[in-house]
Write an enzyme that holds these catalytic residues in place. Sequence first.
Site, PDB file in Angstrom:
ATOM      1  N   HIS A   1     -25.009 -36.301-132.755  1.00 41.29           N
ATOM      2  CA  HIS A   1     -25.870 -37.466-133.003  1.00 41.29           C
ATOM      3  C   HIS A   1     -25.052 -38.749-132.949  1.00 41.29           C
ATOM      4  CE1 HIS A   1     -29.640 -39.238-134.291  1.00 41.29           C
ATOM      5  NE2 HIS A   1     -28.982 -39.978-135.172  1.00 41.29           N
TER       6      HIS A   1
ATOM      7  N   HIS B   1     -30.887 -46.197-135.259  1.00 34.54           N
ATOM      8  CA  HIS B   1     -30.759 -44.973-134.463  1.00 34.54           C
ATOM      9  C   HIS B   1     -32.124 -44.351-134.222  1.00 34.54           C
ATOM     10  CE1 HIS B   1     -30.836 -41.707-137.829  1.00 34.54           C
ATOM     11  NE2 HIS B   1     -31.437 -42.792-138.270  1.00 34.54           N
TER      12      HIS B   1
ATOM     13  N   CYS C   1     -31.371 -40.102-129.286  1.00 37.39           N
ATOM     14  CA  CYS C   1     -30.285 -40.863-129.918  1.00 37.39           C
ATOM     15  C   CYS C   1     -29.343 -41.499-128.895  1.00 37.39           C
ATOM     16  CB  CYS C   1     -29.526 -39.984-130.911  1.00 37.39           C
ATOM     17  SG  CYS C   1     -28.562 -38.640-130.196  1.00 37.39           S
TER      18      CYS C   1
END
Length: 336
Positions: free
Chosen positions: A300, A312, A252
């Site tokens: 995240h 993402h 990420c």
Amino acid sequence: MPVATMPPHRHVPGLSARPGGLRRVAQRLLVLVAAAAVGAGVLAVPAQAEPSVDEIEAQIDKQWEQLEPAVEQYNKVRSQLQVNRKKSADLQKKIEPLALQSELALTRVGDLASRYYMSGPSQDIGALLVSAKPDTLTEQLTVLDRLAAQERKEVAGVLAVRAKYDGEKQKLDALIATQTKQQNELAAKKKQIDAEIKKLEASLPKTTIKTAGCPTINGVASTAAQKAIKTACQQVGDPYVWGAVGPNAFDCSGLTQYAYKSAGIYLTHYTGAQWNEGKAVSRADARPGDLVFFYGDLRHVGLYLGNNLMVHAPRAGRPVTVASLTMPVAGFRRPG
């Protein structure tokens, strides 16, 4: 008086008059009854239903909740490790000329010792810099008191500076050793959880999924943000690989780093650092290209596209994709 007679013995085909024959017939009957019962499903064990794709995905998501914080912690330690290794290398470069100065000073001290051969402490002087350590500086200064003022000043300065850098390098080396240990422990933890995820993924049916790129974006976005969005959207479909920063696989924070690097903005490969590398913006003021972070521990991050969408790198087993902001949002940051 008539004599009673016994009825004649009837022979039943297949039966023996012997007890053993009766037992064998009974056993055959039991076998037939059992077979009939199995055929009728009387003795059948209910088959356990295989988990559905959604159930397997839910199990993977649960495992991922444990894994993603460990991956980002790994990224944090690794980025700190890179910084401290560079500091250690830079410090070593500063120490090297000090070592040369020490050698030159030692030569001059040796010359001085030869002049004092008959009356001076030649052995003490000769050993002065050979055993130079920060914790023996007091003892060294005692010997320096026997030298001429100029030599004493020069050598004492060299010893003091070298002691300072030796001390700093020892601290850095200890820190690097600690962080290397942490990195290895985190990698081992990741390997363990990743193995469990791989087991779950192996049971998923193989399908081919074609993912379209990012949707048309309407909104205010800087030149850097436009470039970052374009770069991130070009990665849609690329696999998630923990620790990867492109060009063909990402985690990420690796994806957001890669996207903004193309726009000339450098972000650290760690969500916690990226949180501090941009300007805080409210959700109401968020623009396309802002970074959106999730969960209280910032585990995240994604690149916001507007309209409650982001691009993402979700997790292992799921490629870079466009998704809605369904996870708990911690906040938005604007790089640059």
